[in-house]
Design an enzyme around this catalytic site. Structure first.
Site, mmCIF file in Angstrom:
data_model
loop_
_atom_site.group_PDB
_atom_site.id
_atom_site.type_symbol
_atom_site.label_atom_id
_atom_site.label_comp_id
_atom_site.label_asym_id
_atom_site.label_seq_id
_atom_site.Cartn_x
_atom_site.Cartn_y
_atom_site.Cartn_z
ATOM 1 N N CYS A 52 43.578 17.936 -35.873
ATOM 2 C CA CYS A 52 44.801 18.687 -36.133
ATOM 3 C C CYS A 52 45.284 19.087 -34.749
ATOM 4 C CB CYS A 52 44.521 19.930 -36.977
ATOM 5 S SG CYS A 52 45.939 21.060 -37.054
ATOM 6 N N THR A 53 46.550 18.851 -34.468
ATOM 7 C CA THR A 53 47.008 19.073 -33.094
ATOM 8 C C THR A 53 47.038 20.556 -32.719
ATOM 9 O OG1 THR A 53 49.300 18.873 -33.891
ATOM 10 C CG2 THR A 53 48.283 16.915 -32.907
ATOM 11 N N HIS A 54 46.903 21.436 -33.691
ATOM 12 C CA HIS A 54 46.792 22.866 -33.354
ATOM 13 C C HIS A 54 45.399 23.218 -32.791
ATOM 14 C CE1 HIS A 54 50.364 23.406 -35.882
ATOM 15 N NE2 HIS A 54 50.423 24.672 -35.534
ATOM 16 N N ASP B 97 56.076 18.235 -34.876
ATOM 17 C CA ASP B 97 54.894 18.813 -35.513
ATOM 18 C C ASP B 97 55.401 19.918 -36.428
ATOM 19 O OD1 ASP B 97 52.052 19.467 -35.876
ATOM 20 O OD2 ASP B 97 52.479 21.267 -34.729
ATOM 21 N N SER B 98 54.511 20.464 -37.242
ATOM 22 C CA SER B 98 54.915 21.587 -38.086
ATOM 23 C C SER B 98 55.174 22.845 -37.255
ATOM 24 C CB SER B 98 53.818 21.886 -39.105
ATOM 25 O OG SER B 98 52.655 22.299 -38.422
ATOM 26 N N TYR C 38 51.983 22.624 -42.831
ATOM 27 C CA TYR C 38 52.063 21.406 -43.628
ATOM 28 C C TYR C 38 50.752 21.161 -44.397
ATOM 29 C CZ TYR C 38 56.276 19.551 -41.188
ATOM 30 O OH TYR C 38 57.542 19.327 -40.702
ATOM 31 N N GLY C 39 49.655 21.631 -43.811
ATOM 32 C CA GLY C 39 48.327 21.287 -44.335
ATOM 33 C C GLY C 39 48.121 21.498 -45.821
ATOM 34 N N GLU D 164 49.280 29.805 -34.989
ATOM 35 C CA GLU D 164 50.710 30.138 -35.087
ATOM 36 C C GLU D 164 50.949 31.618 -34.836
ATOM 37 O OE1 GLU D 164 53.616 28.091 -35.981
ATOM 38 O OE2 GLU D 164 52.342 26.374 -35.522
ATOM 39 N N CYS E 2 51.436 15.282 -35.311
ATOM 40 C CA CYS E 2 50.851 16.104 -36.372
ATOM 41 C C CYS E 2 49.996 15.177 -37.217
ATOM 42 C CB CYS E 2 51.983 16.698 -37.209
ATOM 43 S SG CYS E 2 51.436 17.502 -38.721
ATOM 44 N N ASN E 3 48.729 15.562 -37.396
ATOM 45 C CA ASN E 3 47.829 14.700 -38.180
ATOM 46 C C ASN E 3 48.214 14.661 -39.649
ATOM 47 O OD1 ASN E 3 45.117 14.066 -36.435
ATOM 48 N ND2 ASN E 3 46.160 15.919 -35.779
HETATM 49 N N1 DGL Z 1 49.379 20.367 -36.421
HETATM 50 C C1 DGL Z 1 49.310 19.810 -37.730
HETATM 51 C C2 DGL Z 1 48.287 18.715 -37.839
HETATM 52 O O1 DGL Z 1 47.955 18.101 -36.841
HETATM 53 C C3 DGL Z 1 49.081 20.681 -38.900
HETATM 54 C C4 DGL Z 1 49.539 21.918 -39.085
HETATM 55 C C5 DGL Z 1 49.912 22.487 -40.411
HETATM 56 O O2 DGL Z 1 49.103 22.691 -41.314
HETATM 57 O O3 DGL Z 1 51.069 22.774 -40.456
HETATM 58 O O4 DGL Z 1 47.848 18.410 -38.908
#
Ligand code: DGL
Length: 265
Positions: free
Chosen positions: A178-180, A3-4, A35-36, A146, A67-68
């Site tokens: 989003c996994t966060h 994941d990011s 990453y988003g 984060e 990570c989505n």
């Molecule tokens: N956890 C990541 C997801 O599921 C995204 C996080 C990010 O923006 O870095 O999309």
């Protein structure tokens, strides 16, 4: 799996609970999060590099894109490019979503990259064309997680603003795409109200992994089968590893004490 940053830990937790005998290597690419907001082409390159690293340096038998944003950007390409099975989080999440709705009106929230990619819109239409979908990007949520700020007043105020279109749309089920976001579940649930069911892709992704492993005889067996003795879990961060350990311990548990640093060439 990768994941990011800390988000994939929600998937790691589900995976360890469901498949305790499996070895696990987790990469949190915290040196390059989030990453988003990045172009999907850049996220695709990161995903390719990390997958190559997991296969070449850790000899993994399967990769989970936890990570989505990376799943939306790269899953098809990774599945074509690499020989090991690769599982993303979007399809499993959509399966849970369409089976949980009662009124047929659902929502998905995710990063700007995920929502703009159209991956959820396509996956929901393919899973059940009769379901009505409302999507919203939630820029800022990942940064709160984060920083370890999961239920502050500030994140609550942001959630009220970003989730307003979903409340207006009268959805009964909301997928945390989003996994966060499961780390913000209390805040999101407070804002959405008690009638909206929150669904995350973590458990369903772990079930997909189990189906794949047992269906292909790749599952690890050990004498004390299923209890997890002998399973090795390794945790890597490409950013500040002491913060990864500290927040990771709070979010996942003491296993993160052993997090190691990963430096990209
Ligand atoms: N956890 C990541 C997801 O599921 C995204 C996080 C990010 O923006 O870095 O999309």
């Amino acid at each position: 799996m990768f994941d990011s940053g800390f988000g994939g830990l929600t998937v790691a937790r589900a995976l360890i609970d469901l498949l305790p005998a499996e070895h696990l290597v987790y990469i949190g690419d915290t040196g390059r999060y989030p990453y988003g907001p990045r172009p999907l082409s850049e996220v695709r390159e990161f995903a390719r590099q990390i997958t190559r690293h997991l296969i070449d340096n850790h000899d993994v038998k399967l990769v989970i894109v936890a990570c989505n944003t990376a799943s939306a950007a790269a899953l098809d390409d990774l599945q074509h490019e690499f020989d090991v099975p690769i599982i993303g989080v979007i399809e499993p999440g959509v399966r849970s979503l369409v089976s949980a709705t009662r009124n047929g009106h659902v929502g998905v929230i995710g990063t700007v990259g995920t929502i703009a990619s159209g991956a959820y819109q396509a996956a929901v239409a393919a899973a059940d064309p009769g379901v009505k979908l409302t999507c919203a990007a939630c820029p800022g949520f990942v940064e709160f997680v984060e920083r370890g700020e999961t239920d502050s007043d500030q994140v609550h105020v942001l959630a009220e603003r970003l989730l307003a279109p979903l409340i207006d749309a009268d959805i009964d089920t909301l997928l945390l795409g989003c996994t966060h976001y499961p780390f913000l579940a209390r805040t999101i649930s407070d804002v959405m109200g008690p009638d909206v069911v929150l669904v995350s892709s973590a458990d369903e992704t772990a079930f997909s992994v189990r189906r794949l492993l047992t269906g292909s005889e790749l599952a690890r067996t050990e004498p004390a089968r299923g209890r997890g003795e002998g399973a090795v879990h390794r945790w890597y961060s490409s950013g500040d590893v002491s913060w990864f350990r500290e927040l990771g311990r709070r979010l996942l548990g003491p296993e993160l004490d052993h997090a190691e640093s990963l430096v990209w060439p």
